[in-house]
Each structure stands twice: as C-alpha cells, then as structure tokens.
Design a protein around this motif. Structure first.
Motif, short mmCIF file in Angstrom:
data_model
loop_
_atom_site.label_atom_id
_atom_site.label_comp_id
_atom_site.label_asym_id
_atom_site.label_seq_id
_atom_site.Cartn_x
_atom_site.Cartn_y
_atom_site.Cartn_z
N ARG A 162 -8.84 -47.79 -17.12
CA ARG A 162 -8.98 -46.47 -16.52
C ARG A 162 -7.72 -45.63 -16.71
NH1 ARG A 162 -8.78 -46.94 -10.44
NH2 ARG A 162 -6.57 -47.05 -11.02
N ASP A 163 -6.54 -46.24 -16.56
CA ASP A 163 -5.30 -45.48 -16.63
C ASP A 163 -4.74 -45.36 -18.04
OD1 ASP A 163 -5.53 -45.28 -13.89
OD2 ASP A 163 -4.12 -46.93 -13.48
N GLN A 164 -4.83 -46.44 -18.83
CA GLN A 164 -4.18 -46.46 -20.14
C GLN A 164 -5.12 -46.14 -21.29
OE1 GLN A 164 -0.92 -46.79 -20.25
NE2 GLN A 164 -0.81 -47.15 -18.03
N ARG A 165 -6.38 -46.49 -21.19
CA ARG A 165 -7.34 -46.27 -22.27
C ARG A 165 -8.62 -45.64 -21.70
NH1 ARG A 165 -3.30 -47.40 -24.46
NH2 ARG A 165 -2.98 -48.67 -26.33
N PRO A 166 -8.53 -44.44 -21.16
CA PRO A 166 -9.74 -43.83 -20.58
C PRO A 166 -10.84 -43.57 -21.60
CG PRO A 166 -7.95 -42.24 -20.70
CD PRO A 166 -7.35 -43.57 -21.03
N THR A 167 -10.47 -43.43 -22.88
CA THR A 167 -11.51 -43.21 -23.90
C THR A 167 -12.35 -44.45 -24.12
OG1 THR A 167 -9.92 -43.81 -25.64
CG2 THR A 167 -10.11 -41.47 -25.07
N ALA A 168 -11.91 -45.60 -23.64
CA ALA A 168 -12.67 -46.82 -23.81
C ALA A 168 -13.69 -47.05 -22.70
CB ALA A 168 -11.72 -48.02 -23.88
N LEU A 169 -13.74 -46.14 -21.72
CA LEU A 169 -14.74 -46.27 -20.66
C LEU A 169 -16.13 -46.11 -21.25
CD1 LEU A 169 -13.01 -44.19 -17.84
CD2 LEU A 169 -13.21 -46.68 -17.99
N PRO A 170 -17.12 -46.79 -20.71
CA PRO A 170 -18.49 -46.69 -21.25
C PRO A 170 -18.98 -45.24 -21.22
CG PRO A 170 -18.32 -48.51 -19.70
CD PRO A 170 -17.05 -47.74 -19.59
N ARG A 171 -19.63 -44.82 -22.31
CA ARG A 171 -20.15 -43.46 -22.39
C ARG A 171 -21.28 -43.42 -23.40
NH1 ARG A 171 -15.17 -40.33 -25.54
NH2 ARG A 171 -14.68 -42.02 -26.99
N TRP A 172 -22.12 -42.40 -23.26
CA TRP A 172 -23.21 -42.18 -24.19
C TRP A 172 -22.83 -41.02 -25.12
CZ3 TRP A 172 -27.27 -45.34 -24.64
CH2 TRP A 172 -27.53 -46.22 -23.58
N ARG A 173 -23.16 -41.14 -26.41
CA ARG A 173 -22.87 -40.11 -27.41
C ARG A 173 -24.18 -39.52 -27.95
NH1 ARG A 173 -19.09 -44.13 -28.62
NH2 ARG A 173 -16.91 -43.47 -28.53
N ALA A 174 -24.12 -38.25 -28.25
CA ALA A 174 -25.25 -37.56 -28.89
C ALA A 174 -24.69 -36.73 -30.04
CB ALA A 174 -25.98 -36.66 -27.90
N GLU A 175 -25.25 -36.90 -31.22
CA GLU A 175 -24.77 -36.19 -32.41
C GLU A 175 -25.75 -35.08 -32.75
OE1 GLU A 175 -23.52 -37.08 -37.05
OE2 GLU A 175 -24.15 -38.70 -35.72
N VAL A 176 -25.23 -33.87 -32.84
CA VAL A 176 -26.05 -32.71 -33.15
C VAL A 176 -25.72 -32.25 -34.57
CG1 VAL A 176 -26.65 -30.35 -32.49
CG2 VAL A 176 -26.06 -32.04 -30.74
N GLY A 177 -26.71 -32.13 -35.42
CA GLY A 177 -26.48 -31.71 -36.80
C GLY A 177 -27.17 -32.67 -37.75
#
Length: 411
Positions: A322-337
């Motif tokens: 949470r503090d050092q690598r917040p980009t590694a938190l689980p997330r959903w991605r959607a690609e437009v194009g």
C-alpha cells in the motif's frame, strides 16, 4: 479386653506407618520413585495397615464368641474394608510408578514428540488400570457373600448370552474404548498435538477412553468421541515434529515487483524472533482473473509462533504494498481503441528481439531491460536451494517421477 487390644493394634499400625513414611520421604530427596511413593501411598497404606491390624485384633481377641452373629458381622465388615483399602493401596502404588515414568520425560521442551507419546499411553493405561482395579475389587467383595457365590455359579452357564446382549447394548461405548486404546498405541494423535478438526485449529488437551478434548485457539473446548479420530480424516500438524510451515497469500496486480517483494519478506522474517531460520519463500502460484497470486511460505518452531508469524507477514506486506508499491494493488483495466498503441505497462516483444552488445533486450520505445535470470534465487523455490528443500523434494517426488513436484496440483 477386646477394645484395648483393638486400639493398641491400631495405634501400633499407625506408628509403624508414620515411621516408614518419614524414612521414605527422607530417602525420596534422592529418588523420584520414593518421593512419589511417599506422596501417593502414605494415606492408602495408613488405612490398609490400620484396618488389617484391627481385623486381626478382633479375630484373636474374640475367640470366646465363635459362632456369634455379631462377631461374624463385624469380621465380615472388616474383611470388606481390608479388601477396599488394599485395592486403594495397589492403585496408589501403580500411580506412583506411572508418575515416576512421566517425570523422566518432560513435555515442556522443544523436541517432545516421544515424551508426548509416552504421556498419552501412560494416561490411557492409568485409566484402564483404575477401571480394572475397581471391577476386580467389587467382584472380590461380592464373592465374600455366600448367596452371591451360589448365584454366580448358576450364572456361568448363561454368561455367553449375557455377554452378547451386553455387547449389543454397549457397542458404541465399547467402540469408543477400543478407539481410545487404538489412538494411544497407534501414535496417530497424542496429548499436546496441534490438530485441525471440524474446521477448528486447536491442541489435544485431554485424551480418554471415551472422548477427546480439543483446546481451540480461542479457549473454547471441542469435545469429540474417540471413534471420530479413527473414522474421520483430520490434520495433525505436529505428528512428526513441532516445527511447521505456514503461508500467507496475496492477490496483486501484474505490475508487482516480485523480487523486490521477496527481498522485503526476507528482511522482515530475519528481523523477527518468530522465524526459525528454515524456510522463507515467495512464489507466484497463480496468474489468472487479472491478478497474480503470491504465496509467502515461512516456518516456525511451533504452531503458535507460526500463527503469529503468518499474521505478521500478512500485515507487513499489505502495508508495504500500500505504501511502497501502490500500483501493484489489484485493479481492473479497460483498453479503449484498436490496440495498436503501446502503453508504458504493455511490453510487446517482437519474435526476434534485437540485443545490444551487453546482452540486453531493447523493448518498446528505446527502453532497455535486463535479460531474465536463468535460475531463480533460493528464496523463490520451495523444493530447492538448500538441504531442507532438497530433503522435502525427495519426499514429494517418487523414484520414477521426472516431472518434479507440483504442490499446487490437486488430483
């Protein structure tokens, strides 16, 4: 005359037992057996010696009243008291021997598997011994009645039928008794073993001939019949040794730096007194559903330490991500194009990647990424990288199995 002789015999017996008890207690400072005898056998011996002395005194001082009903009744009561006190003394002597045996094997030491097994067997034998002594004592006391002896002779002919009826009526009780003896001598479960039964994690607190008490971690007690452990599957975490392995799993984004997180796990456990220094592994065990699953595997000297260590690892790595690598938190991605554009996180490597003179791959927009290592580090492998891992691998891999161990495989 009779009263004087009786009181004198009783006082003599009490005096002799007191002198003997003092001598044995003094000698018990150097002998565990004598100390246990002084503790357990003093009171039963005092009662047995006094009753026996009174019986002999009454028998020899009332010779003038042979055939009198009061004499027969008194002597019969004294005989029954002598039988009961002697049974009490025999039971106390056996208990002293059992306690002496248990004193030689302590269970408050790290490697106590053999001691816990012996304690379980001795406790079971103690219960069986007491039950046998009580049954034999009652039988001998009943046989002193002439009417009972006559009835017993007539019942011998129908003993087989009675035994069958009793066995059918008490089959569940007998089944639990036999299961208790089987548990005591099969080494499947012992006192102080850490088990998981009915979804509960706890410790074997008491093991009897009819039921087993499991002390659950939150101080509840789960009471199960002994037949449960011979007919149902359960987990025994400490059957071979007290040291155990435990996991903490995390579902994170694909961008998580696994090696950096692995180094953080190693730094954490090395600074904790809960870790026993055997196993510290971080592996990617699954990659699906938009996340990767990382499993931290750690070891501890016993199950309570392992529980605390697993909670510590889980709490620390959650805070670190949470503090050092917040980009590694689980997330959903959607690609437009149309998908032709390149993103910073997207690595579209061509089939034949160009390499520079340093042996590194040129990827994407001029970015240079080091080549992957040929061998994973030791703390990324469970079945390799050390003597403990190699020994574990030899257990999970058969002699003709060349595919290697797969701890995630479930057939």
């Amino acid at each position: 005359m009779t009263a004087t002789v009786t009181v004198g015999a009783a006082l003599l017996a009490v005096g002799l037992v007191a002198i003997g008890h003092r001598v044995v207690r003094r000698l018990g400072r150097r002998s565990v057996l004598l100390a246990e005898l002084a503790t357990h056998a003093h009171r039963p011996l005092l009662v047995a010696a006094t009753v026996a002395a009174v019986q002999f005194a009454v028998r020899f001082s009332t010779g003038y009243a042979v055939g009198e009903p009061w004499r027969r009744t008194t002597l019969h009561l004294l005989v029954l008291a002598t039988i009961a006190s002697c049974a009490w003394l025999v039971g106390a002597l056996l208990l002293a021997l059992e306690d002496t045996t248990l004193a030689r094997f302590r269970t408050d030491v790290p490697d106590n598997r053999h001691a816990r097994r012996l304690h379980t067997q001795v406790v079971m034998l103690r219960r069986v011994t007491i039950a046998v002594i009580v049954v034999l004592t009652i039988g001998v006391m009943l046989m002193t009645f002439p009417a009972v002896r006559g009835v017993g002779a007539s019942l011998l002919a129908s003993a087989g039928v009675i035994g069958v009826v009793a066995a059918l009526a008490a089959q569940s009780v007998l089944g639990n008794v036999i299961a208790g003896l089987q548990l005591a001598f099969s080494d499947a479960v012992r006192i102080d073993d850490v088990v998981v039964v009915e979804g509960e994690w706890g410790r074997i607190e008491e093991l009897t001939l009819s039921y087993v008490v499991v002390h659950i971690w939150d101080d509840r007690r789960l009471i199960l019949p002994t037949s449960y452990f011979t007919t149902r599957p359960f987990q025994n975490w400490t059957r071979t040794r007290a040291a155990v392995l435990g996991t903490a799993e995390f579902d994170l984004d694909w961008s998580v730096p696994v090696q950096v997180m692995r180094e953080e796990l190693r730094r954490l456990v090395e600074s904790s007194e809960l870790w026993d220094g055997r196993v510290c592994v971080l592996q990617v065990t699954d990659a699906m559903g938009g996340t990767v699953r990382l499993r931290a595997l750690v070891s501890a000297a016993d199950s309570p330490s392992l529980w605390d260590l697993r909670c510590l690892v889980r709490e620390h790595l959650v805070r670190w991500v949470r503090d050092q690598r917040p980009t590694a938190l689980p997330r959903w991605r959607a690609e437009v194009g149309d998908g032709n554009g390149l993103s910073d996180w997207l690595d579209l490597r061509p089939p034949a990647a160009a390499r520079d003179r340093g042996g590194r791959d040129r990827v994407g927009r001029g970015r240079v990424r080091p080549a992957l290592d040929a061998e994973p580090p030791d703390d990324a492998r469970l079945f390799g990288g050390g003597a403990d891992g190699e020994a574990r691998a030899s257990v999970f891999v058969g002699p003709d199995d060349s595919t290697g161990p797969d701890p995630q495989r479930q057939d």
